[in-house]
Design a protein around this motif. Sequence first.
Motif, PDB file in Angstrom:
ATOM      1  N   TYR A  32     -13.359  32.535  20.311  1.00 42.45           N
ATOM      2  CA  TYR A  32     -14.075  32.364  19.043  1.00 42.45           C
ATOM      3  C   TYR A  32     -13.616  31.105  18.310  1.00 42.45           C
ATOM      4  N   VAL A  33     -12.291  30.898  18.227  1.00 43.13           N
ATOM      5  CA  VAL A  33     -11.765  29.725  17.528  1.00 43.13           C
ATOM      6  C   VAL A  33     -12.176  28.444  18.262  1.00 43.13           C
ATOM      7  N   TYR A  35     -14.831  28.013  20.067  1.00 38.04           N
ATOM      8  CA  TYR A  35     -16.267  27.820  19.804  1.00 38.04           C
ATOM      9  C   TYR A  35     -16.494  27.255  18.410  1.00 38.04           C
ATOM     10  N   LYS A  36     -15.749  27.737  17.432  1.00 36.35           N
ATOM     11  CA  LYS A  36     -15.900  27.259  16.060  1.00 36.35           C
ATOM     12  C   LYS A  36     -15.481  25.791  15.915  1.00 36.35           C
ATOM     13  N   PHE A  37     -14.608  25.331  16.799  1.00 30.19           N
ATOM     14  CA  PHE A  37     -14.185  23.925  16.762  1.00 30.19           C
ATOM     15  C   PHE A  37     -15.050  23.049  17.668  1.00 30.19           C
ATOM     16  N   GLY A  38     -16.117  23.622  18.219  1.00 28.18           N
ATOM     17  CA  GLY A  38     -17.079  22.807  18.941  1.00 28.18           C
ATOM     18  C   GLY A  38     -17.094  22.944  20.449  1.00 28.18           C
ATOM     19  N   ASP A  39     -16.215  23.782  21.018  1.00 29.64           N
ATOM     20  CA  ASP A  39     -16.175  23.941  22.475  1.00 29.64           C
ATOM     21  C   ASP A  39     -17.024  25.149  22.888  1.00 29.64           C
ATOM     22  N   PHE A  82     -13.632  19.407  21.284  1.00 32.03           N
ATOM     23  CA  PHE A  82     -13.105  19.684  19.951  1.00 32.03           C
ATOM     24  C   PHE A  82     -13.461  18.580  18.961  1.00 32.03           C
ATOM     25  N   ARG A  83     -13.901  18.990  17.779  1.00 33.73           N
ATOM     26  CA  ARG A  83     -14.213  18.027  16.727  1.00 33.73           C
ATOM     27  C   ARG A  83     -12.941  17.434  16.113  1.00 33.73           C
ATOM     28  N   ASN A  84     -11.890  18.235  16.067  1.00 36.80           N
ATOM     29  CA  ASN A  84     -10.606  17.785  15.524  1.00 36.80           C
ATOM     30  C   ASN A  84      -9.516  18.253  16.489  1.00 36.80           C
ATOM     31  N   ALA A  88      -7.423  21.552  16.307  1.00 42.16           N
ATOM     32  CA  ALA A  88      -8.069  22.614  17.076  1.00 42.16           C
ATOM     33  C   ALA A  88      -7.183  23.129  18.201  1.00 42.16           C
ATOM     34  N   GLY A  89      -6.526  22.230  18.935  1.00 39.96           N
ATOM     35  CA  GLY A  89      -5.716  22.629  20.083  1.00 39.96           C
ATOM     36  C   GLY A  89      -4.686  23.683  19.745  1.00 39.96           C
ATOM     37  N   PRO A  90      -3.768  23.411  18.801  1.00 40.02           N
ATOM     38  CA  PRO A  90      -2.759  24.417  18.457  1.00 40.02           C
ATOM     39  C   PRO A  90      -3.363  25.697  17.890  1.00 40.02           C
ATOM     40  N   LEU A  91      -4.435  25.568  17.079  1.00 38.61           N
ATOM     41  CA  LEU A  91      -5.032  26.761  16.469  1.00 38.61           C
ATOM     42  C   LEU A  91      -5.680  27.665  17.523  1.00 38.61           C
ATOM     43  N   VAL A  92      -6.345  27.049  18.497  1.00 42.14           N
ATOM     44  CA  VAL A  92      -6.955  27.850  19.582  1.00 42.14           C
ATOM     45  C   VAL A  92      -5.869  28.571  20.372  1.00 42.14           C
ATOM     46  N   SER A  93      -4.765  27.885  20.656  1.00 44.43           N
ATOM     47  CA  SER A  93      -3.686  28.485  21.448  1.00 44.43           C
ATOM     48  C   SER A  93      -2.968  29.600  20.702  1.00 44.43           C
ATOM     49  N   VAL A  94      -2.736  29.390  19.410  1.00 46.12           N
ATOM     50  CA  VAL A  94      -1.986  30.387  18.643  1.00 46.12           C
ATOM     51  C   VAL A  94      -2.869  31.558  18.207  1.00 46.12           C
TER      52      VAL A  94
END
Length: 216
Positions: A32-33, A35-39, A82-84, A88-94
């Motif tokens: 979900y996260v 997808y929300k960041f554009g992936d 990812f747009r940012n 986005a990377g750390p937020l998706v992982s965590v």
Amino acid sequence: MDQFLAFPLEQIPYVVIALMIAFTIHEFAHAYVAYKFGDPTAKNEGRVSLNPLVHLDPIGTLLIFIVGFGWAKPVPVNRFYFRNPKLAGPLVSVAGPLSNICLAFLFMVIWFLFTAVAGGTSEWLHSFFVINVNLNLILAVFNLLPLPPLDGYRIIQDLVPNTTRAKLNQYEHYSILIFLVLVITPLGDFIFLPLFHTVVPFLFDVMSSILMPLWG
């Protein structure tokens, strides 16, 4: 047969339910996260879903019953979308481990509510809540370990400079081999078990201390 399992036979039904919930929410959070960041990768593969069948991994699930921890199918993530990326990377992982900590806290809140309203819980209900809280905490702690392919390693990858990330990528396959050796041999007991026996009870106590004043 009990001696080959990490849980007593009578607790297996509760463990199955807890795993289905914990793994599903964990992987859904990643998808979900992202997808929300554009992936759209995970969404296109049907992983932005609360259906447990699309997330469970047979080996990772089986290991939960044998050694007490495991994993679900990794969510496919393409960081080029990812747009940012740096955020986005750390937020998706965590997102996965954090969702398990939140889920553990939610089960503890419901557990405390049951206890406050009914003056206690039956033995089976008590076991259900304890297993759900502990399994979610175990999954969160396990996935935050800095070893590939776990979330903790991905968080490090996303936070370090590009040159360091390139070096990590060079040795990643060796790190995965070390991870597998630790998981499938008794060597892991010297790393995982002390960690679980200290960090998980600590988190359990912290959540309890937050809720106890509310219900006395």
